[in-house]
Design a protein around this motif. Sequence first.
Motif, PDB file in Angstrom:
ATOM      1  N   ASP A 164       0.843  -1.202   0.000  1.00 44.82           N
ATOM      2  CA  ASP A 164       0.000   0.000   0.000  1.00 44.82           C
ATOM      3  C   ASP A 164       0.878   1.253   0.000  1.00 44.82           C
ATOM      4  N   ASN A 165       1.913   1.234   0.810  1.00 46.26           N
ATOM      5  CA  ASN A 165       2.825   2.380   0.869  1.00 46.26           C
ATOM      6  C   ASN A 165       3.634   2.498  -0.420  1.00 46.26           C
ATOM      7  N   TRP A 166       4.011   1.360  -0.995  1.00 46.29           N
ATOM      8  CA  TRP A 166       4.851   1.403  -2.199  1.00 46.29           C
ATOM      9  C   TRP A 166       4.127   2.072  -3.355  1.00 46.29           C
ATOM     10  N   VAL A 167       2.829   1.792  -3.502  1.00 39.96           N
ATOM     11  CA  VAL A 167       2.081   2.352  -4.633  1.00 39.96           C
ATOM     12  C   VAL A 167       1.532   3.745  -4.339  1.00 39.96           C
ATOM     13  N   ALA A 168       1.770   4.272  -3.148  1.00 40.82           N
ATOM     14  CA  ALA A 168       1.285   5.618  -2.807  1.00 40.82           C
ATOM     15  C   ALA A 168       2.192   6.651  -3.466  1.00 40.82           C
ATOM     16  N   GLN A 169       1.993   6.856  -4.756  1.00 38.15           N
ATOM     17  CA  GLN A 169       2.888   7.696  -5.553  1.00 38.15           C
ATOM     18  C   GLN A 169       2.181   8.888  -6.190  1.00 38.15           C
ATOM     19  N   GLU A 170       1.005   9.246  -5.699  1.00 37.89           N
ATOM     20  CA  GLU A 170       0.290  10.393  -6.259  1.00 37.89           C
ATOM     21  C   GLU A 170       0.814  11.687  -5.652  1.00 37.89           C
ATOM     22  N   TYR A 171       1.079  12.670  -6.503  1.00 44.38           N
ATOM     23  CA  TYR A 171       1.416  14.008  -6.022  1.00 44.38           C
ATOM     24  C   TYR A 171       1.162  15.002  -7.164  1.00 44.38           C
ATOM     25  N   ASP A 172       0.708  16.178  -6.795  1.00 46.17           N
ATOM     26  CA  ASP A 172       0.218  17.146  -7.777  1.00 46.17           C
ATOM     27  C   ASP A 172       1.278  17.548  -8.789  1.00 46.17           C
ATOM     28  N   GLU A 173       2.504  17.749  -8.325  1.00 45.16           N
ATOM     29  CA  GLU A 173       3.558  18.192  -9.241  1.00 45.16           C
ATOM     30  C   GLU A 173       3.806  17.169 -10.347  1.00 45.16           C
ATOM     31  N   GLY A 174       3.871  15.907  -9.968  1.00 45.64           N
ATOM     32  CA  GLY A 174       4.092  14.860 -10.965  1.00 45.64           C
ATOM     33  C   GLY A 174       2.924  14.710 -11.921  1.00 45.64           C
ATOM     34  N   ARG A 175       1.710  14.825 -11.383  1.00 38.30           N
ATOM     35  CA  ARG A 175       0.516  14.714 -12.230  1.00 38.30           C
ATOM     36  C   ARG A 175       0.486  15.835 -13.263  1.00 38.30           C
ATOM     37  N   MET A 176       0.763  17.073 -12.824  1.00 41.88           N
ATOM     38  CA  MET A 176       0.745  18.206 -13.749  1.00 41.88           C
ATOM     39  C   MET A 176       1.864  18.096 -14.789  1.00 41.88           C
TER      40      MET A 176
END
Length: 286
Positions: free
Chosen positions: A203-215
């Motif tokens: 669960d922690n490993w796939v927690a890779q969402e962040y606004d800067e990367g998405r944009m």
Amino acid sequence: MSSVMDFILNYQKEVKARSGNRVKTVKPKDGRSRWRLLPSWRGLADPQFFHEYGAHFIRGDDGQVKAVYICVSKTFKRDCQICELISQAISSAPNDSIIQKFRDMNASGRVLFNALEISDDGKVSSDPVILELPFGCMDNLIEIIAEYGQDNPDVNRLTDPKFGTYITIKREGTGKNTTYTITPGTKDVPIKDEILKKLHNLDNWVAQEYDEGRMKAIVAVRSAAGFLPTSPVNHGALPRPPAPSNAFDDDIPDSVTAYPPRNEKVVGDDDPVAADELDDLLKELG
């Protein structure tokens, strides 16, 4: 209202997602290798022993990766803004070459497991790794579990600490021509309790969402398209994409070879970028 601790924990999660400082996944070596899959990192009472995962690799006209970002559709089964942009680009593309360029940006499905490698001389490692396989392998693994579960519904033949067995994975080819063939073992491989304390939290490993990367990924898709609008994305107004999981179905062969006592599927690997390059790419792009 969020507490200070909630803010700190969320910020910590975002920092980890940006950094790319995660344990690297492991793919089976070429040829044959043996593995012992492990039970859930959430505890023995939780039957989920794997986590699905996918990432978009956005390339420019020069073929270089401009952005890498998690596919929340493949990973969390949520609507993915990057998938929607890619779908929009495909529907507006003027020719087959452009269509293929954007299809290659779709995330290929992967599956992550805690696993122990078994050496050629039969020694079972005591240090779990995160084993990564193409999503197509899940059908074969589920068939093995289901067959044994007909007589033992409370036992997962592949992950049970006492009664679980090993699997043999035969890997052949390279790139999109890579195939994986999986066969179950014939004997139990018991796991010591101390090993279960070392399981990686997927669960922690796939927690890779962040606004800067998405944009950054959104900008990279638009830049690659050239003809997409440059105004801010209205996520709710974008059309739903055609199922991106089928983008590389033609790369998965339908051939089936036999092994006693069941059929064993040979599945293809549609991942355009080796998984162990992901962290290095994230650091370079960050």
